[in-house]
Design a protein around this motif. Structure first.
Motif, mmCIF file in Angstrom:
data_model
loop_
_atom_site.group_PDB
_atom_site.id
_atom_site.type_symbol
_atom_site.label_atom_id
_atom_site.label_comp_id
_atom_site.label_asym_id
_atom_site.label_seq_id
_atom_site.Cartn_x
_atom_site.Cartn_y
_atom_site.Cartn_z
ATOM 1 N N ASP A 85 41.563 56.230 64.463
ATOM 2 C CA ASP A 85 41.642 56.440 63.013
ATOM 3 C C ASP A 85 42.494 55.374 62.330
ATOM 4 N N THR A 86 43.630 55.025 62.936
ATOM 5 C CA THR A 86 44.527 54.043 62.321
ATOM 6 C C THR A 86 43.870 52.669 62.250
ATOM 7 N N ILE A 87 43.194 52.267 63.320
ATOM 8 C CA ILE A 87 42.503 50.974 63.322
ATOM 9 C C ILE A 87 41.410 50.963 62.254
ATOM 10 N N MET A 88 40.712 52.094 62.093
ATOM 11 C CA MET A 88 39.653 52.156 61.094
ATOM 12 C C MET A 88 40.211 52.125 59.674
ATOM 13 N N VAL A 89 41.397 52.715 59.465
ATOM 14 C CA VAL A 89 42.067 52.588 58.161
ATOM 15 C C VAL A 89 42.374 51.118 57.887
ATOM 16 N N PHE A 90 42.840 50.441 58.921
ATOM 17 C CA PHE A 90 43.147 49.009 58.803
ATOM 18 C C PHE A 90 41.896 48.211 58.429
ATOM 19 N N ILE A 91 40.793 48.467 59.113
ATOM 20 C CA ILE A 91 39.552 47.729 58.849
ATOM 21 C C ILE A 91 39.043 48.025 57.438
ATOM 22 N N GLY A 92 38.981 49.313 57.079
ATOM 23 C CA GLY A 92 38.505 49.680 55.747
ATOM 24 C C GLY A 92 39.385 49.129 54.647
ATOM 25 N N GLY A 93 40.704 49.185 54.850
ATOM 26 C CA GLY A 93 41.632 48.656 53.851
ATOM 27 C C GLY A 93 41.467 47.158 53.653
ATOM 28 N N LEU A 94 41.233 46.445 54.744
ATOM 29 C CA LEU A 94 41.053 45.000 54.631
ATOM 30 C C LEU A 94 39.739 44.642 53.943
ATOM 31 N N ILE A 95 38.694 45.412 54.218
ATOM 32 C CA ILE A 95 37.423 45.163 53.526
ATOM 33 C C ILE A 95 37.606 45.344 52.022
ATOM 34 N N MET A 96 38.327 46.402 51.650
ATOM 35 C CA MET A 96 38.591 46.651 50.232
ATOM 36 C C MET A 96 39.440 45.515 49.637
ATOM 37 N N ALA A 97 40.435 45.055 50.389
ATOM 38 C CA ALA A 97 41.284 43.967 49.905
ATOM 39 C C ALA A 97 40.500 42.665 49.762
ATOM 40 N N LEU A 98 39.616 42.384 50.719
ATOM 41 C CA LEU A 98 38.816 41.164 50.646
ATOM 42 C C LEU A 98 37.823 41.219 49.483
ATOM 43 N N ALA A 99 37.339 42.418 49.181
ATOM 44 C CA ALA A 99 36.443 42.569 48.019
ATOM 45 C C ALA A 99 37.198 42.273 46.725
ATOM 46 N N ILE A 100 38.459 42.702 46.655
ATOM 47 C CA ILE A 100 39.286 42.421 45.476
ATOM 48 C C ILE A 100 39.514 40.919 45.331
ATOM 49 N N GLU A 101 39.798 40.238 46.452
ATOM 50 C CA GLU A 101 39.975 38.784 46.415
ATOM 51 C C GLU A 101 38.675 38.084 46.036
ATOM 52 N N HIS A 102 37.558 38.568 46.564
ATOM 53 C CA HIS A 102 36.256 37.924 46.365
ATOM 54 C C HIS A 102 35.864 37.891 44.885
ATOM 55 N N CYS A 103 36.182 38.954 44.162
ATOM 56 C CA CYS A 103 35.803 38.993 42.735
ATOM 57 C C CYS A 103 36.912 38.473 41.823
ATOM 58 N N ASN A 104 38.044 38.028 42.426
ATOM 59 C CA ASN A 104 39.167 37.467 41.661
ATOM 60 C C ASN A 104 39.884 38.503 40.809
ATOM 61 N N LEU A 105 39.730 39.764 41.147
ATOM 62 C CA LEU A 105 40.392 40.822 40.391
ATOM 63 C C LEU A 105 41.909 40.700 40.500
ATOM 64 N N HIS A 106 42.388 40.313 41.686
ATOM 65 C CA HIS A 106 43.834 40.190 41.883
ATOM 66 C C HIS A 106 44.429 39.122 40.961
ATOM 67 N N MET A 107 43.685 38.031 40.732
ATOM 68 C CA MET A 107 44.167 36.976 39.849
ATOM 69 C C MET A 107 44.203 37.454 38.392
ATOM 70 N N ARG A 108 43.211 38.240 38.006
ATOM 71 C CA ARG A 108 43.190 38.777 36.636
ATOM 72 C C ARG A 108 44.385 39.705 36.415
ATOM 73 N N ILE A 109 44.679 40.539 37.401
ATOM 74 C CA ILE A 109 45.834 41.441 37.292
ATOM 75 C C ILE A 109 47.121 40.633 37.179
ATOM 76 N N ALA A 110 47.269 39.621 38.047
ATOM 77 C CA ALA A 110 48.496 38.824 38.070
ATOM 78 C C ALA A 110 48.718 38.102 36.743
ATOM 79 N N LEU A 111 47.712 37.400 36.281
ATOM 80 C CA LEU A 111 47.858 36.644 35.035
ATOM 81 C C LEU A 111 48.000 37.557 33.829
ATOM 82 N N GLY A 112 47.301 38.709 33.859
ATOM 83 C CA GLY A 112 47.397 39.652 32.751
ATOM 84 C C GLY A 112 48.797 40.205 32.591
ATOM 85 N N VAL A 113 49.422 40.564 33.714
ATOM 86 C CA VAL A 113 50.787 41.106 33.656
ATOM 87 C C VAL A 113 51.768 40.035 33.200
ATOM 88 N N MET A 114 51.660 38.824 33.771
ATOM 89 C CA MET A 114 52.602 37.765 33.425
ATOM 90 C C MET A 114 52.429 37.324 31.970
#
Length: 580
Positions: A111-140
């Motif tokens: 279960d823990t390894i699968m949480v790790f895999i699922g969490g990373l897929i979600m994180a990579l999807a956020i990076e792929h669409c540049n959502l993290h950059m929009r959040i960062a620049l928006g806050v700053m």
């Protein structure tokens, strides 16, 4: 041949003879050999040196200790790649009769390894669409553009993003933003990024570039706050997931570690440590409370400087364009996943998992469900043009999902999966061989010491070790011992295990302690000496915050006052006849 030619030849021969290096001494040859082959030597000598452990006591716990010590040495020295070292139990545990192949393999996919895999897929999807950059620049963009406000925005954004994606990725994302802001300010005459130091012994040599205090503050904030933010959620760093796996395998009858309780317990210390980091960096590098100092003067950029910094952020934000369907869909799924985690099985209401089935549902289910949806939902809704007779108006070909397998294949840190699995195998092997119980029994005299003193010792030990090797590697080595120590002295296991886990993430003093440290040292040209000096104070205040908050607020969350019944007979511990 003339005498003149003979003379030239003799001169050439003499010159060649003088250029020939003298033969190396035996000591010099040994030094060169050790420098080239020290990893191979450790690789071979370690198991040979431990053979007496098997000869003198050929018991399951001795054989398990043999495997664990080899792995610990290999992990610390990295004479083998850490993920490869993590696979050793798959070979030696079955051969030594500690655990079967099927049980050992099960440690590497749970279960823990699968949480790790699922969490990373979600994180990579956020990076792929540049959502993290929009959040960062928006806050700053929102917080303002003085050095103090920009630093606060940088700390906040890095902390938040690091809660959901890897610390390394969060730091790597913030470094270009920091560089762009400082570069524009320098170009307009509002402070330098680097100071050029000429070499007095070699005036013709290119001057050495050293970062100014302003530059150090920005880069260090990215490294520090990514490590701090990673402690806020279970998926924030591999160290947290290591704790979850080891705890649940050691105490299978316990309620386990769920996302909601971890977030509730760790969130306050994360916020306080981030705030203290912001204050500390201003005091250390911006001359806070020292208005007449040179540091304070260089950190004052005035209204014009703030306008330039704001312009840089504004331009980068505009370059992202309007929010896309890709970003909106990813953000929606991200929020849904968090809600599913929070309300899976909260203590204050009946969770959705309890409503739909009596079968146990763990944290891997929500994140894997969201991960699969990210492959199904298209990043461009071209399907809505299916009924349009004019194909040029949108429907030309089907769109790929919010994330695709090529991205996962290239960016997924597969090695960390093996590292987590190796730690879980060590934990289960220690329990199955009764090594854990033997260690616990040997630590029983510690019950005469104050628990607070023991907690301080193990946290400081973990934090010191993590400065020299992988955080997850240290957690894999120390957490099983801490778990059995808790059983031996009859104190709630989480009393020690959670603060130790958090301490493993707070390595601020050396570049090798965490990848974020290494990234900012390379990007900001920060010397190891500067990193050590800058990281000493954060190590102290993060330690104090962990201890004080967990022993007050954490006690309320986890009910640490009583020794729980599920800890009285851990797997392979008390109550196991095989260990008596």
């Amino acid at each position: 041949m003339t005498e003149e030619n003979d003379g030239e030849i003799n001169e050439i021969v003499q010159e060649e003879e003088t250029n020939i290096s003298p033969p190396l001494t035996i000591l010099e040859r040994i030094k060169i050999f050790l420098r080239c082959y020290w990893k191979t030597i450790i690789l071979i000598v370690t198991p040979i040196a431990l053979i007496p452990l098997l000869v003198t006591s050929n018991r399951p716990e001795s054989r398990c200790a043999f495997v664990i010590i080899i792995m610990a040495v290999y992990w610390v020295t990295e004479c083998l790649p850490m993920p490869i070292t993590s696979l050793i139990p798959l070979i030696l545990f079955p051969v030594f009769g500690i655990m079967s192949t099927s049980k050992t393999c099960g440690c590497y996919m749970n279960d823990t390894i699968m949480v790790f895999i699922g969490g990373l897929i979600m994180a990579l999807a956020i990076e792929h669409c540049n959502l993290h950059m929009r959040i960062a620049l928006g806050v700053m963009k929102y917080v303002g553009c003085s050095h103090s406000k920009l630093l606060g925005g940088l700390c906040t954004v890095t902390m938040f993003i690091s809660m959901w994606i890897s610390n390394t990725a969060a730091t790597a994302m913030m470094v270009p933003i920091v560089h762009a802001i400082l570069y524009e300010l320098e170009k307009e005459g509002f402070g330098d990024m680097f100071i050029e130091i000429p070499d007095p012994e070699n005036p013709g040599k290119k001057p050495e570039k050293r970062p100014t205090k302003i530059t150090k503050a920005y880069y260090m904030s990215a490294a520090y706050c990514s490590s701090i933010g990673g402690t806020g959620t279970l998926v924030g760093t591999g160290t947290n997931l290591t704790f979850k796996g080891i705890f649940e395998s050691t105490f299978p009858e316990s309620p386990g570690v769920n996302f909601t309780l971890w977030l509730a317990a760790s969130f306050p210390q994360m916020i306080i440590n981030t705030f203290l980091t912001w204050l500390y960096l201003q005091i250390m590098y911006f001359g806070m409370f020292r208005p007449n100092s040179n540091d304070a003067k260089s950190a004052t950029i005035g209204k014009e400087g703030e306008m330039i910094a704001n312009q840089v952020i504004e331009e980068k934000y505009k370059a992202l364009g309007k929010i896309t369907f890709h970003e909106a869909s990813t953000a929606t799924l991200f929020v849904v996943c968090i809600l599913l985690w929070l309300f899976r099985k909260p203590d204050f209401v009946r969770g959705w998992s309890e409503v739909i089935t009596d079968t146990e549902i763990k944290d891997s289910l929500p994140v894997l469900f969201i991960a699969i949806l990210m492959f199904i939902i298209p990043k461009k809704p071209t399907c809505i043009y299916a009924c349009n007779p004019n194909p040029s108006e949108g429907l030309v070909k089907s769109s790929e999902g919010l994330v695709n397998w090529k991205i996962i294949q290239n960016k997924m840190p597969w090695g960390l999966m093996f590292l987590l699995g190796g730690g879980f195998a060590i934990s289960q092997g220690s329990n199955a061989s009764c090594l854990s119980k033997r260690i616990g029994d040997s630590l029983e005299p510690l019950k005469n010491l104050p628990p607070l003193l023991i907690l301080c010792i193990v946290c400081i030990s973990a934090n010191t070790m993590t400065e020299f090797t992988s955080n997850a590697g240290v957690a894999n080595i120390i957490l099983p011992v801490v778990a059995q120590m808790s059983v031996a002295i009859k104190i709630h296991p989480m009393y020690f295990m959670i603060p130790v886990t958090l301490s493993c993430s707070y390595g601020f003093r050396l570049p090798v302690a965490t990848p974020p440290n290494a990234i900012v040292c390379a990007a900001g040209n920060i010397s190891t000496k500067s990193l050590i000096l800058g990281g000493c104070i954060p190590v102290v205040y993060t330690f104090i915050v962990i201890i004080v908050l967990f022993l007050t607020y954490g006690k309320l969350i986890y009910d640490l006052d009583e020794f729980p019944s599920w800890a009285k007979s851990p797997k392979g511990g008390e109550g196991n006849s095989m260990c008596d």
